[in-house]
Design an enzyme around this catalytic site. Sequence first.
Site, PDB file in Angstrom:
ATOM      1  N   THR A  96      -3.916   5.437   3.335  1.00 44.52           N
ATOM      2  CA  THR A  96      -2.562   5.840   2.957  1.00 44.52           C
ATOM      3  C   THR A  96      -2.526   6.554   1.618  1.00 44.52           C
ATOM      4  O   THR A  96      -1.697   7.428   1.391  1.00 44.52           O
ATOM      5  CB  THR A  96      -1.639   4.601   2.917  1.00 44.52           C
ATOM      6  OG1 THR A  96      -1.808   3.851   4.115  1.00 44.52           O
ATOM      7  CG2 THR A  96      -0.174   4.999   2.808  1.00 44.52           C
ATOM      8  N   LYS A 148       0.829  -1.208   0.000  1.00 46.62           N
ATOM      9  CA  LYS A 148       0.000   0.000   0.000  1.00 46.62           C
ATOM     10  C   LYS A 148       0.861   1.254   0.000  1.00 46.62           C
ATOM     11  O   LYS A 148       0.465   2.289  -0.532  1.00 46.62           O
ATOM     12  CB  LYS A 148      -0.967  -0.007   1.173  1.00 46.62           C
ATOM     13  CG  LYS A 148      -0.298  -0.104   2.553  1.00 46.62           C
ATOM     14  CD  LYS A 148      -0.142   1.220   3.224  1.00 46.62           C
ATOM     15  CE  LYS A 148       0.589   1.068   4.543  1.00 46.62           C
ATOM     16  NZ  LYS A 148       0.656   2.322   5.317  1.00 46.62           N
TER      17      LYS A 148
END
Length: 331
Positions: free
Chosen positions: A247, A190
């Site tokens: 994120t 991620k």
Amino acid sequence: MARAAVLGSGSWGTAFAKVLAEAGTEVTMWARRPEVAQTLATEHRNPWYLPEVDLPPIAATDDHTVALKGADIVVLAVPSQSLRGNLAAWRDTIPADATLLSLAKGIETGTLLRMSEVIAEVSGADPSRVAVLSGPNLAREIAAGQPAATVVACTDVVRAEAVQHASATGYFRPYTNHDVIGCEIGGACKNVIALACGIASGMGLGDNSIASLITRGLAEIIRLGVAVGAEPVTFAGLAGVGDLVATCTSPLSRNRSFGHVLGEGGSMETAQQATHGQVAEGVKSCTSVRALAQRHGVEMPLTEMVHQVCHEGLPASEAVGYLLGRRLKSE
């Protein structure tokens, strides 16, 4: 009462130490620099990483032997690429039956090991003693007491539940899981996708572009995760899409902020300055994730793009053009 040693005093280590203390766990933090340990212990603040946050009374030291004494849970809160070296210095004083909880998100350069694998290899601990924590956990929001959830993954359900109870507060809700591989792959990848989203944002691209990158990035993560033994359903949860969305979209994300500067035409050095010298894990992880994907024959075009922008001098505009120019195919 459980006792935890938090080894590392960056933003996430500090925020998680606060969570543990407010959950009723006895906490001792270790900081590499004596002045950081002293400030944490006497002023209950971390002006280097979370200057606006008042911490509960937490013991702190720059002596890892003091921090580790009697710990039931050893929280490893150092960057992924420095974990091996630090752990080698700590392993002889880690209590024999302590649960080793990794907060680091990355794939080790060179070995291509996940963090739990590095921990087991260096410490000699049985893999069942190693747990990982992953989810949409931006440190500043959690330190401010904003509600969030996370996943504690461990193959030993008793240890997972012990960490769960040691860190559960009114604002922080941990869930347990047994898929350590899936949680770690999601956490490592991620950061790379967040760099891509930051680059797109810095270039002035809008929400459709970002949503497309997140969605195609998730497809890459799932492909790699399944190839290395993860369960696909993990990526639909907090340690997968939850962590990915937070994120990739938040200005508090160092990886997204780093990519944003690159997308604006800034250099790697400028991007590092913009994130106040803190580690954007995806910058190093993109190379090791790319290598892991190549080892398993998994196609990851976004990861390839990020690697080339960060390490081979590919201009961001050309990278986006490359992605848009790929051959059409079924989703």
